[in-house]
Design a protein around this motif. Structure first.
Motif, mmCIF file in Angstrom:
data_model
loop_
_atom_site.group_PDB
_atom_site.id
_atom_site.type_symbol
_atom_site.label_atom_id
_atom_site.label_comp_id
_atom_site.label_asym_id
_atom_site.label_seq_id
_atom_site.Cartn_x
_atom_site.Cartn_y
_atom_site.Cartn_z
ATOM 1 N N HIS A 169 0.840 -1.200 0.000
ATOM 2 C CA HIS A 169 0.000 0.000 0.000
ATOM 3 C C HIS A 169 0.873 1.248 0.000
ATOM 4 O O HIS A 169 0.609 2.203 -0.750
ATOM 5 C CB HIS A 169 -0.912 -0.026 1.227
ATOM 6 N N ASP A 229 2.434 2.005 -3.442
ATOM 7 C CA ASP A 229 1.519 2.325 -4.529
ATOM 8 C C ASP A 229 1.326 3.838 -4.607
ATOM 9 O O ASP A 229 0.810 4.451 -3.669
ATOM 10 C CB ASP A 229 0.179 1.632 -4.270
ATOM 11 N N PRO A 230 1.714 4.464 -5.722
ATOM 12 C CA PRO A 230 1.593 5.924 -5.803
ATOM 13 C C PRO A 230 0.156 6.422 -5.755
ATOM 14 O O PRO A 230 -0.088 7.589 -5.460
ATOM 15 C CB PRO A 230 2.241 6.265 -7.157
ATOM 16 N N PHE A 231 -0.824 5.543 -6.000
ATOM 17 C CA PHE A 231 -2.225 5.958 -5.944
ATOM 18 C C PHE A 231 -2.839 5.741 -4.564
ATOM 19 O O PHE A 231 -3.956 6.159 -4.305
ATOM 20 C CB PHE A 231 -3.048 5.214 -6.997
ATOM 21 N N ASN A 232 -2.119 5.078 -3.662
ATOM 22 C CA ASN A 232 -2.601 4.822 -2.309
ATOM 23 C C ASN A 232 -1.728 5.469 -1.248
ATOM 24 O O ASN A 232 -2.059 5.431 -0.087
ATOM 25 C CB ASN A 232 -2.605 3.312 -2.008
ATOM 26 N N ASN A 233 -0.637 5.999 -1.623
ATOM 27 C CA ASN A 233 0.396 6.429 -0.697
ATOM 28 C C ASN A 233 -0.011 7.702 0.040
ATOM 29 O O ASN A 233 -0.086 8.771 -0.549
ATOM 30 C CB ASN A 233 1.698 6.653 -1.473
ATOM 31 N N PRO A 282 -3.014 14.306 -1.052
ATOM 32 C CA PRO A 282 -3.869 14.675 -2.189
ATOM 33 C C PRO A 282 -3.909 16.188 -2.353
ATOM 34 O O PRO A 282 -3.532 16.931 -1.459
ATOM 35 C CB PRO A 282 -5.242 14.153 -1.765
ATOM 36 N N ASN A 283 -4.373 16.612 -3.500
ATOM 37 C CA ASN A 283 -4.501 18.060 -3.694
ATOM 38 C C ASN A 283 -5.738 18.568 -2.950
ATOM 39 O O ASN A 283 -6.533 17.785 -2.437
ATOM 40 C CB ASN A 283 -4.533 18.416 -5.182
ATOM 41 N N ALA A 322 -9.179 17.179 -4.206
ATOM 42 C CA ALA A 322 -9.449 15.794 -3.798
ATOM 43 C C ALA A 322 -9.865 15.740 -2.334
ATOM 44 O O ALA A 322 -10.809 15.018 -1.976
ATOM 45 C CB ALA A 322 -8.228 14.918 -4.046
#
Length: 144
Positions: free
Chosen positions: A37, A40-44, A49-50, A53
């Motif tokens: 996890h 993972d760059p999409f879960n890290n 987040p910006n 988001a």
């Protein structure tokens, strides 16, 4: 976004557990799942987040965290709720039962499965991964 703000949002997520080794231990029991996890760059969560988001997530949370939300769920929509009873996001099982009750009170059909002893990523935990997958597939197969 300021990383400290995200840290405040997730503050206390590990407080329920013994032997915490990483900030993301609330994700799973299996340290390999936690490590995967984190990679993972999409879960890290180390990469915050910006602002948009975070705003969207907060807005979604506010929209669904009340009983009136359940009445907006289409009556014909089949609902299958799954969670671990050690997941802080679902208030350690309490949240999923609350949502189940809201849906039932609103006249919706719902099936709920809570996995005892597991945290957030029940679908990735090696001991129950196949069971979680079979439950999801079985739910949809029963609709056919």
């Amino acid at each position: 976004i300021d990383p400290a703000l995200l840290g405040e949002l997730l503050k206390g997520f590990n407080d329920h557990y013994d032997d915490v080794k990483t900030p993301n231990d609330w994700i799973a029991l299996d340290p390999n799942v936690v490590a995967d996890h984190a990679r993972d760059p999409f879960n890290n969560f180390q990469v915050p987040p910006n602002n948009q988001a975070l705003y969207d997530f907060t807005r979604l949370w506010m929209d669904i965290c009340h009983k009136e939300w359940a009445a907006k769920v289409p009556k014909k929509l089949p609902v299958y709720l799954i969670a671990g009873d050690q997941d802080p996001v679902g208030n350690f099982g309490e949240g999923i039962y609350q949502i189940t009750n809201w849906l039932i009170d609103a006249g919706r059909k719902v099936k709920t499965k809570v996995y005892s002893g597991y945290r957030h990523e029940i679908h990735n935990e090696p001991p129950i991964r196949d069971e979680v997958e079979a439950g999801i597939i079985g739910f949809f197969a029963d609709l056919i």
